[in-house]
Motif scaffolding. Sequence first.
Motif, mmCIF file in Angstrom:
data_model
loop_
_atom_site.group_PDB
_atom_site.id
_atom_site.type_symbol
_atom_site.label_atom_id
_atom_site.label_comp_id
_atom_site.label_asym_id
_atom_site.label_seq_id
_atom_site.Cartn_x
_atom_site.Cartn_y
_atom_site.Cartn_z
ATOM 1 N N ILE A 50 0.831 -1.192 0.000
ATOM 2 C CA ILE A 50 0.000 0.000 0.000
ATOM 3 C C ILE A 50 0.874 1.253 0.000
ATOM 4 C CG2 ILE A 50 -1.680 1.331 1.334
ATOM 5 C CD1 ILE A 50 -2.759 -1.304 2.408
ATOM 6 N N GLN A 51 0.582 2.157 -0.912
ATOM 7 C CA GLN A 51 1.221 3.463 -0.934
ATOM 8 C C GLN A 51 0.255 4.463 -0.311
ATOM 9 O OE1 GLN A 51 4.392 3.855 -2.066
ATOM 10 N NE2 GLN A 51 4.445 1.659 -2.471
ATOM 11 N N THR A 52 0.723 5.291 0.616
ATOM 12 C CA THR A 52 -0.176 6.196 1.328
ATOM 13 C C THR A 52 -0.892 7.152 0.385
ATOM 14 O OG1 THR A 52 1.718 7.640 1.798
ATOM 15 C CG2 THR A 52 1.060 6.089 3.507
ATOM 16 N N VAL A 53 -0.238 7.537 -0.705
ATOM 17 C CA VAL A 53 -0.890 8.452 -1.647
ATOM 18 C C VAL A 53 -2.107 7.783 -2.288
ATOM 19 C CG1 VAL A 53 0.611 7.797 -3.579
ATOM 20 C CG2 VAL A 53 -0.522 10.040 -3.576
ATOM 21 N N HIS A 54 -2.012 6.472 -2.570
ATOM 22 C CA HIS A 54 -3.143 5.752 -3.148
ATOM 23 C C HIS A 54 -4.248 5.553 -2.112
ATOM 24 C CE1 HIS A 54 -0.015 3.896 -6.107
ATOM 25 N NE2 HIS A 54 -0.378 5.117 -6.447
ATOM 26 N N LEU A 55 -3.848 5.223 -0.884
ATOM 27 C CA LEU A 55 -4.825 5.062 0.190
ATOM 28 C C LEU A 55 -5.573 6.365 0.416
ATOM 29 C CD1 LEU A 55 -6.111 3.514 2.539
ATOM 30 C CD2 LEU A 55 -4.128 4.133 3.927
ATOM 31 N N ASN A 56 -4.839 7.472 0.423
ATOM 32 C CA ASN A 56 -5.468 8.768 0.642
ATOM 33 C C ASN A 56 -6.458 9.091 -0.477
ATOM 34 O OD1 ASN A 56 -5.456 10.653 2.705
ATOM 35 N ND2 ASN A 56 -4.138 12.079 1.622
ATOM 36 N N ALA A 57 -6.101 8.729 -1.726
ATOM 37 C CA ALA A 57 -6.993 8.993 -2.853
ATOM 38 C C ALA A 57 -8.301 8.224 -2.711
ATOM 39 C CB ALA A 57 -6.300 8.612 -4.160
ATOM 40 N N VAL A 58 -8.202 6.967 -2.265
ATOM 41 C CA VAL A 58 -9.418 6.159 -2.064
ATOM 42 C C VAL A 58 -10.270 6.744 -0.951
ATOM 43 C CG1 VAL A 58 -10.259 3.912 -1.285
ATOM 44 C CG2 VAL A 58 -8.463 4.029 -3.001
ATOM 45 N N GLY A 127 7.182 -5.989 -3.604
ATOM 46 C CA GLY A 127 6.591 -5.530 -2.362
ATOM 47 C C GLY A 127 7.611 -4.936 -1.407
ATOM 48 N N LEU A 128 8.756 -5.602 -1.266
ATOM 49 C CA LEU A 128 9.796 -5.113 -0.357
ATOM 50 C C LEU A 128 10.346 -3.771 -0.829
ATOM 51 C CD1 LEU A 128 11.700 -8.466 0.233
ATOM 52 C CD2 LEU A 128 10.329 -7.223 1.919
ATOM 53 N N ALA A 129 10.530 -3.635 -2.140
ATOM 54 C CA ALA A 129 11.027 -2.368 -2.683
ATOM 55 C C ALA A 129 10.026 -1.245 -2.424
ATOM 56 C CB ALA A 129 11.304 -2.509 -4.172
ATOM 57 N N GLY A 130 8.750 -1.567 -2.547
ATOM 58 C CA GLY A 130 7.725 -0.573 -2.274
ATOM 59 C C GLY A 130 7.735 -0.118 -0.832
ATOM 60 N N LEU A 131 7.972 -1.053 0.090
ATOM 61 C CA LEU A 131 7.978 -0.721 1.519
ATOM 62 C C LEU A 131 9.093 0.251 1.882
ATOM 63 C CD1 LEU A 131 7.217 -4.141 3.233
ATOM 64 C CD2 LEU A 131 5.793 -2.098 3.256
ATOM 65 N N LYS A 136 11.526 2.821 -8.404
ATOM 66 C CA LYS A 136 12.063 2.300 -9.666
ATOM 67 C C LYS A 136 12.300 0.797 -9.568
ATOM 68 C CE LYS A 136 15.736 2.844 -13.104
ATOM 69 N NZ LYS A 136 16.969 3.597 -13.499
ATOM 70 N N LEU A 137 12.881 0.360 -8.457
ATOM 71 C CA LEU A 137 13.117 -1.068 -8.255
ATOM 72 C C LEU A 137 11.786 -1.818 -8.195
ATOM 73 C CD1 LEU A 137 15.077 -3.390 -7.705
ATOM 74 C CD2 LEU A 137 14.952 -2.827 -5.268
ATOM 75 N N SER A 138 10.821 -1.251 -7.496
ATOM 76 C CA SER A 138 9.504 -1.881 -7.395
ATOM 77 C C SER A 138 8.841 -1.984 -8.759
ATOM 78 C CB SER A 138 8.615 -1.077 -6.436
ATOM 79 O OG SER A 138 7.368 -1.705 -6.268
ATOM 80 N N SER A 139 8.991 -0.934 -9.573
ATOM 81 C CA SER A 139 8.394 -0.933 -10.910
ATOM 82 C C SER A 139 9.034 -1.984 -11.815
ATOM 83 C CB SER A 139 8.544 0.460 -11.531
ATOM 84 O OG SER A 139 8.026 0.492 -12.839
ATOM 85 N N LEU A 140 10.363 -2.105 -11.745
ATOM 86 C CA LEU A 140 11.053 -3.109 -12.553
ATOM 87 C C LEU A 140 10.670 -4.525 -12.110
ATOM 88 C CD1 LEU A 140 14.607 -1.494 -12.785
ATOM 89 C CD2 LEU A 140 13.079 -1.967 -14.709
#
Length: 252
Positions: A50-58, A127-131, A136-140
């Motif tokens: 979960i990215q806080t920006v996405h959670l906030n948008a929801v 997931g770990l990269a996102g945390l 960029k690593l998460s996207s790849l």
Amino acid sequence: MPKMNGMEATEIIRNMGYKRPIVALTANALVGQAEALMHNGFDGFLSKPIQTVHLNAVLHKFINAREITAQHNMDEYFDSFMAESGIHDKLCRDFAQKHTDAVDKIVAAIQANDLTTAHRRAHTLKGLAGLISETKLSSLAQEAENMLAEGKVVEDIFIALDDELGHVIDKIKVQYPTLNDESLVIDFDIIQASNIFDNLKNMLETKNANALDMIDDLKKIPHTAKLINHINNVDFVDALKELALLRHGLEI
């Protein structure tokens, strides 16, 4: 989910007459699946991590204006908690210590013709990269995960993924020069921690004084000092808030 999936659960809930928003939390929020979710009773979705920006948008989409006012600083508050609690630092250190060979393991699984394991490892790396906010690593890793889900293998993606992983590891080592100090590594059983938190939540919600008996178990879980302090002070309301933040930050 045990016994049924989210779509089945949502169908039952809708059939019971529930008309308010339902948001899916999924590890595979691909375009096709997102459309399927929206056609099966969901009003929105969030993908893990979960990215806080996405959670906030929801939250802004489905919560009324008065409630939004109370929530508008959620992402800043959560980021501040992650920094002040030391959870972000721990996640970065653990990542650099335990996942330097993450891409090598994905490639090894591919070479063993085990695309299922390769896909799972790519998903974990994403997931770990996102945390640790390495987008960029998460996207790849997401790109590699999608490719493996289709049964494809493109070498260039793994070269780029390995290069970016090395860059991230090097950056973390510069940021944390004492990284090799084993005393900094905190290990704990996530399943056991989840059970402890579940039991504690029930006690706090019912203001059960037996929550005080959970303190020794909580000491085995990182970053629980503030929570323990609230419990010792029999401040169960703030303890519940701290517990929610811990579960979010530790992904439990």
